[in-house]
Design a protein around this motif. Structure first.
Motif, PDB file in Angstrom:
ATOM      1  N   GLY A  40     -23.759  49.055  15.876  1.00 11.17           N
ATOM      2  CA  GLY A  40     -23.392  49.757  14.654  1.00 11.17           C
ATOM      3  C   GLY A  40     -24.393  49.554  13.534  1.00 11.17           C
ATOM      4  N   ARG A  50     -17.995  47.309   9.441  1.00 16.98           N
ATOM      5  CA  ARG A  50     -16.753  47.654   8.773  1.00 16.98           C
ATOM      6  C   ARG A  50     -16.787  47.340   7.271  1.00 16.98           C
ATOM      7  NH1 ARG A  50     -11.452  47.910  10.528  1.00 16.98           N
ATOM      8  NH2 ARG A  50     -10.041  48.187   8.794  1.00 16.98           N
ATOM      9  N   PRO A  95     -18.210  58.617   8.718  1.00 15.91           N
ATOM     10  CA  PRO A  95     -17.664  59.776   9.427  1.00 15.91           C
ATOM     11  C   PRO A  95     -16.699  60.503   8.492  1.00 15.91           C
ATOM     12  CG  PRO A  95     -17.171  57.699  10.605  1.00 15.91           C
ATOM     13  CD  PRO A  95     -17.761  57.334   9.286  1.00 15.91           C
ATOM     14  N   LYS A 116     -16.904  56.349  17.030  1.00 16.30           N
ATOM     15  CA  LYS A 116     -16.845  56.510  15.572  1.00 16.30           C
ATOM     16  C   LYS A 116     -15.968  57.696  15.206  1.00 16.30           C
ATOM     17  CE  LYS A 116     -20.866  56.361  13.364  1.00 16.30           C
ATOM     18  NZ  LYS A 116     -21.745  56.018  12.209  1.00 16.30           N
ATOM     19  N   LEU A 146     -12.529  51.189  13.441  1.00 19.85           N
ATOM     20  CA  LEU A 146     -13.585  50.565  14.254  1.00 19.85           C
ATOM     21  C   LEU A 146     -14.200  49.414  13.462  1.00 19.85           C
ATOM     22  CD1 LEU A 146     -15.303  50.779  16.888  1.00 19.85           C
ATOM     23  CD2 LEU A 146     -16.875  52.238  15.607  1.00 19.85           C
ATOM     24  N   SER A 187     -12.840  56.077  13.839  1.00 17.08           N
ATOM     25  CA  SER A 187     -13.299  56.094  12.441  1.00 17.08           C
ATOM     26  C   SER A 187     -12.980  54.798  11.702  1.00 17.08           C
ATOM     27  CB  SER A 187     -12.816  57.337  11.692  1.00 17.08           C
ATOM     28  OG  SER A 187     -11.421  57.430  11.657  1.00 17.08           O
TER      29      SER A 187
END
Lengths: 344, 344
Positions: B262, B28, A87, B113, B120, B117
């Protein structure tokens, strides 16, 4: 796009993948080996290897596409890429920190990583000498005399994240911590106050290469060494050139260092009045041997190409090079892909 | 450590690398192809391939180590690993969101998201049926009846970052945005208020596999498909089994879905009273063909092993499989490394 580099206006994505470009924000977004999801590659015999997947997870057999990332086009031509995009950050800030001595860079980096953690997006180092060259040749706006006084080197730090107030608060807290310390790691810190100033700070960093080129003929080494050795590499090279009597106005004018601290990637630039066999002989294999003594990489980002095939062995074992040759032979038995590149 | 998975108490890092383990926080920290910096591998002929570098950037020739990540030990044995570790997060929060319908998962993910951002760190999905199984078999503490009423599925969302107040503020703002909407994407959201509740919420998610095993004999598929198709895959499989007359208490009792949103990674579990040839024949190749129709992966994480060699072609082209065989032949001409695994 999880990649940003000086050449962004002219490079192509297939080339970025083939050279495993790293760039300015590898620290944050990682390497292309992690972010490339799929590739389409034309092999030397004309076969199309379609691995143009968009899946983040796919454990069905060997991850062949990885071989083409950084192979400099010697195994196949990349014709399609799917890539994971992050993002876009909602806010970005930067700050230039002036350090009294190089030894403070590593503790500063540790401190910054601890306090800024996930919003730290760049941590760039440049020494005083190359900063002065940048300003001399009009790259970015000079810091005030007060700010540069007594600085041995500088760090450009960038944060980017989802919420401006949070990011600024974290950055301000870091600066406070740094200034309040008994033995401050930094002399001063200039925090950008506007998009123009943000851009101007990056202009200094991104203009270093151009400044060096304007100053003279540059021997450029793009190496990976442990961060604590950045200065040692620059100083040792300078001393070595001095011992050869080459530190003269008509020979080597500057030996400077800058680079991506977060990635252990140092740009060692030797600026000379002219390219001469004498300087070259003094630099090579000296620099490569120096890098190898730190178990570093003789080419962190720029690849091997034709110019560094003879230096490959400083960073890769004979076993590794032998297996590279077997891979090359397997994919390109006729040697028609970028002949002479990568392998000696 | 940039990897976390259910097996963390018993797995070994060499095995993690050889199976390209993804786990709970790939969202992540990215894949091992990005975070593994170096490997030491013993090749089938006893040669040691030493690529145990700790450099983040090293563009000196082909990145051979990548071949061994996810090769399931069929090309060599991983005996040493250097890996990039992230700064440990200073704080972590989680929340379980109850959704009225599956269609809301994708817009919820997009919204999360955007607002969370960089903090997360997990976004896990499970359907109502598998949640009920988890509670039935004592995995984690049940949500209140009010919270689960009318929920078709759930999302467990985790944030982790450098500053607790910032992270909680972001998470609260996201929840406010979600509740204040004209057409709320969620029914309720249960935010963990203590380390014990944080652990209990994860216990539900991490206990799903065990709950399924306690309920009956499970046919487990670990697949990658576009997120929007998660429910379609589960429903289509259930309908297909129904059309074969297999949805009976003494045959297939449940068809459930959960997984890592994700990463586009769905665990499709078919829970039966007993393993029978009839159910197996109804499921395969049906499920594989379904996955292939979405250009998905028949094995997102679990690999190919011996059981799925026949299914490899649903996710990889003939050209890819042919090149995998050539790589295998190159490294292991005698076929002594994990024979029968990965390649058909």
């Amino acid at each position: 796009m999880p990649l940003d580099l000086g050449a962004k206006g002219s490079c192509q994505i297939g080339g970025n993948v083939s050279t495993n470009a790293g760039g300015l924000r590898l620290l944050r977004y990682g390497s292309l080996h992690g972010s490339v999801l799929g590739l389409e590659v034309v092999l030397p015999d004309g076969t199309i290897l379609d691995q143009l997947s968009t899946l983040r997870k796919d454990n069905t057999g060997y991850d062949l596409k990885q071989l083409f990332i950084g192979a400099e086009g010697t195994l196949g031509i990349v014709t399609g890429v799917s890539i994971l995009t992050a993002p876009a950050p909602q806010s970005a800030s930067n700050v230039i920190l002036a350090l009294p001595k190089f030894e403070n860079v590593l503790p500063l980096f540790v401190q910054a990583k601890r306090q800024l953690s996930e919003i730290l997006s760049a941590f760039e180092f440049f020494d005083r000498e190359v900063y002065d060259l940048a300003i001399k040749h009009g790259q970015g706006r000079a810091l005030s005399e007060e700010d540069v006084e007594g600085a041995e080197c500088f760090v450009l730090m960038e944060t980017s994240g989802g919420k401006r107030e949070h990011d600024e608060e974290k950055l301000n807290q870091l600066l406070e911590t740094l200034f309040e310390s008994d033995k401050p790691l930094i002399n001063t810190g200039v925090l950008s106050q506007s998009p123009a100033q943000f851009a101007s700070m990056w202009a200094i960093r991104e203009g270093l290469t151009e400044a060096v080129s304007k100053e003279g003929k540059a021997y450029k080494y793009d190496i990976s060494v442990p961060l604590a050795k950045f200065k040692e590499v620059v100083d040792t090279t300078r001393e070595h050139l001095g011992s050869k009597g080459l530190l003269r106005d008509d020979a080597v004018k500057h030996v400077v260092g800058y680079g991506h601290v977060g990635d252990g990637n140092l740009h060692l630039n030797v600026v000379a009045a002219a390219y001469t066999p004498e300087i070259e002989a003094a630099l090579e294999p000296f620099v490569y041997e120096l890098v190898a003594s730190y178990k570093g990489s003789v080419s962190a980002e720029h690849g091997i190409g034709v110019m560094k095939t003879h230096a490959l062995h400083y960073s890769k074992s004979n076993v590794s090079i032998e297996w590279m040759k077997r891979i090359k032979q397997l994919f390109d038995p006729k040697g028609i892909m970028n002949p002479g590149k990568v392998l000696p």
